[in-house]
Design an enzyme around this catalytic site. Structure first.
Site, PDB file in Angstrom:
ATOM      1  N   ASP A 100      45.466  -7.395  30.436  1.00  0.00           N
ATOM      2  CA  ASP A 100      44.767  -8.018  29.311  1.00  0.00           C
ATOM      3  C   ASP A 100      45.514  -9.307  28.986  1.00  0.00           C
ATOM      4  O   ASP A 100      46.066  -9.474  27.901  1.00  0.00           O
ATOM      5  CB  ASP A 100      44.728  -7.083  28.100  1.00  0.00           C
TER       6      ASP A 100
ATOM      7  N   ARG B 251      42.861 -14.176  20.864  1.00  0.00           N
ATOM      8  CA  ARG B 251      43.611 -13.888  19.644  1.00  0.00           C
ATOM      9  C   ARG B 251      44.279 -15.129  19.051  1.00  0.00           C
ATOM     10  O   ARG B 251      44.710 -16.023  19.783  1.00  0.00           O
ATOM     11  CB  ARG B 251      44.682 -12.826  19.921  1.00  0.00           C
TER      12      ARG B 251
ATOM     13  N   HIS C 287      31.548 -12.525  27.099  1.00  0.00           N
ATOM     14  CA  HIS C 287      32.333 -11.294  27.176  1.00  0.00           C
ATOM     15  C   HIS C 287      31.585 -10.172  27.895  1.00  0.00           C
ATOM     16  O   HIS C 287      31.616  -9.017  27.459  1.00  0.00           O
ATOM     17  CB  HIS C 287      32.730 -10.844  25.774  1.00  0.00           C
TER      18      HIS C 287
ATOM     19  N   GLU D 222      37.062 -13.668  31.320  1.00  0.00           N
ATOM     20  CA  GLU D 222      36.648 -14.525  30.217  1.00  0.00           C
ATOM     21  C   GLU D 222      37.275 -15.914  30.403  1.00  0.00           C
ATOM     22  O   GLU D 222      38.462 -16.106  30.154  1.00  0.00           O
ATOM     23  CB  GLU D 222      37.084 -13.922  28.889  1.00  0.00           C
TER      24      GLU D 222
ATOM     25  N   HIS E  97      38.565 -12.868  18.637  1.00  0.00           N
ATOM     26  CA  HIS E  97      37.183 -13.232  18.985  1.00  0.00           C
ATOM     27  C   HIS E  97      36.368 -13.716  17.785  1.00  0.00           C
ATOM     28  O   HIS E  97      35.194 -13.359  17.631  1.00  0.00           O
ATOM     29  CB  HIS E  97      36.469 -12.065  19.662  1.00  0.00           C
TER      30      HIS E  97
END
Length: 385
Positions: free
Chosen positions: A286, A115, A214, A349, A140
């Site tokens: 996350d 982000r 991803h 990631e 992304h």
């Protein structure tokens, strides 16, 4: 008689030598075809004909890649009984990938993985506004980031192991980013069951770059099962807390004494429902972990006891975003039956930090003309009993 005999012997020797060389050529060509095969996959709404490339190593492990989004649609790994099963989430039909791919299943991510706050940043005194596709933020690379683009794919013929070269040129101003960015990615499947991903990029204007992959993993091979029983270890002593829109606050917080401590292997589900403000904001994990060490090194391990599968991750990046599949919502069928429900896949990631263009204390993601962006990540699979 002697002349005829000599001529006959010469012809016979010529045929034997030529025949042997011809057979060797057949074997070489056959070997390459067995290592990498190509098939038709589908046609996008824009009319692009999409191909699927299947890489196979000497053990029978396979990776399937399409030239739409550089997407990995399938990746197999052995269990303790030697059975190879697909372990990455994906759609059952090509249209799922072509219709926006809302979960970014298997995709190459760019120009900027993760982000960027308020979908804007400044670079060398100039302000840029980029695509706003995640509430107030950009995620992304924007709605039509690299995950929606047609990639040119070439088979690297002289490589030691099956290797694909993917290339894409992003125009100046695409999704609001400055500079024409030429990107090259190599997928290599080695004989020790490792998928190596190497990234390169060059620009003609100052820009920001943060490329990643991803894929969602479920080492059980059953995509309707949750991943909370997978045991995870991350080589990181700090992570980045986030605000309500999942943008890092700037604090680099120690993991010790928090649910974010994976320095010693533990089940993903052990602390995921703890009373913790950060877990509530992310609906689980996350977040970006600040990785220990520098250069290409082992940064994470994931073990599934039921199958014995072990995945080890290596990277030269400073961070990794561990995402526990909190926004999977059961809207789509899985490849093994059932639905892609809440927490049925996880992502690791490898990348630079989220929102780095707006946070000077984070490692820089700026790329200037004349510089070359390099990054490498390896996902290696084995069995642990």
């Amino acid at each position: 008689m002697k002349k005829t005999t000599y001529n006959g012997i010469f012809i016979l020797l010529f045929l034997i030598i030529f025949g042997c060389k011809k057979e060797n050529i057949k074997q070489d060509i056959s070997g390459k075809m067995e290592n990498i095969s190509t098939s038709d996959y589908g046609v996008t709404p824009k009319g692009d004909s999409i191909k699927k490339y299947t890489l196979t190593n000497k053990n029978g492990m396979k990776v399937e890649v399409i030239n739409f989004g550089g997407i990995i649609t399938s990746l197999t790994a052995p269990d303790r009984n030697g059975k190879y099963e697909d372990i990455v989430l994906g759609f059952t039909k090509p249209e799922g990938y072509f219709d926006g791919n809302p979960y970014y299943f298997g995709a190459l991510i760019g120009r900027y993985g993760n982000r960027i706050a308020n979908a804007k940043f400044s670079l060398e005194g100039k302000a840029y506004e980029i695509d706003k596709n995640d509430g107030p933020n950009s995620l992304h690379g924007g709605k039509e980031g690299f995950h929606t683009r047609f990639w040119n794919i070439e088979v690297v013929k002289d490589a030691k192991f099956p290797t694909l070269k993917l290339s894409y040129t992003s125009a100046d101003g695409e999704e609001g980013y400055p500079g024409k960015l030429t990107t090259t990615v190599f997928y290599t499947l080695t004989d020790d069951n490792a998928l190596e991903i190497s990234y390169e990029a060059e620009t003609d204007k100052p820009t920001v770059v943060n490329l990643t992959q991803h894929s969602y993993f479920n080492l059980s091979g059953n995509f309707s099962k949750t991943i909370t029983d997978h045991e995870l270890q991350i080589n990181a002593d700090h992570f980045l807390p986030v605000n309500e829109t999942l943008i890092p606050t700037g604090e680099q917080k120690a993991v010790k004494g928090t649910p974010f401590d994976f320095t010693i292997s533990k089940p993903i589900g052990k602390d995921i429902n703890a009373e913790d403000d950060q877990l509530k904001k992310g609906k689980g994990y996350d977040h970006n972990w600040i990785l220990n060490g520098k250069g290409l090194r082992s940064i994470a391990k994931v073990h599934h006891q039921g199958t014995g599968r072990l995945m080890e991750v290596f990277t030269d990046e400073p961070g990794v975003q561990f995402y526990s599949g909190n926004f999977l919502d059961g809207k789509f069928d899985t490849k093994t039956g059932g639905k892609n429900e809440f927490r049925t896949g996880f992502c690791l990631e490898t990348q630079h930090f989220p929102d780095s263009p707006n946070q000077p204390s984070f490692p820089s993601t700026e790329l200037k003309p004349g510089q070359k962006y390099h990054s490498k990540t390896i996902y290696k699979f084995s069995v642990k009993n």
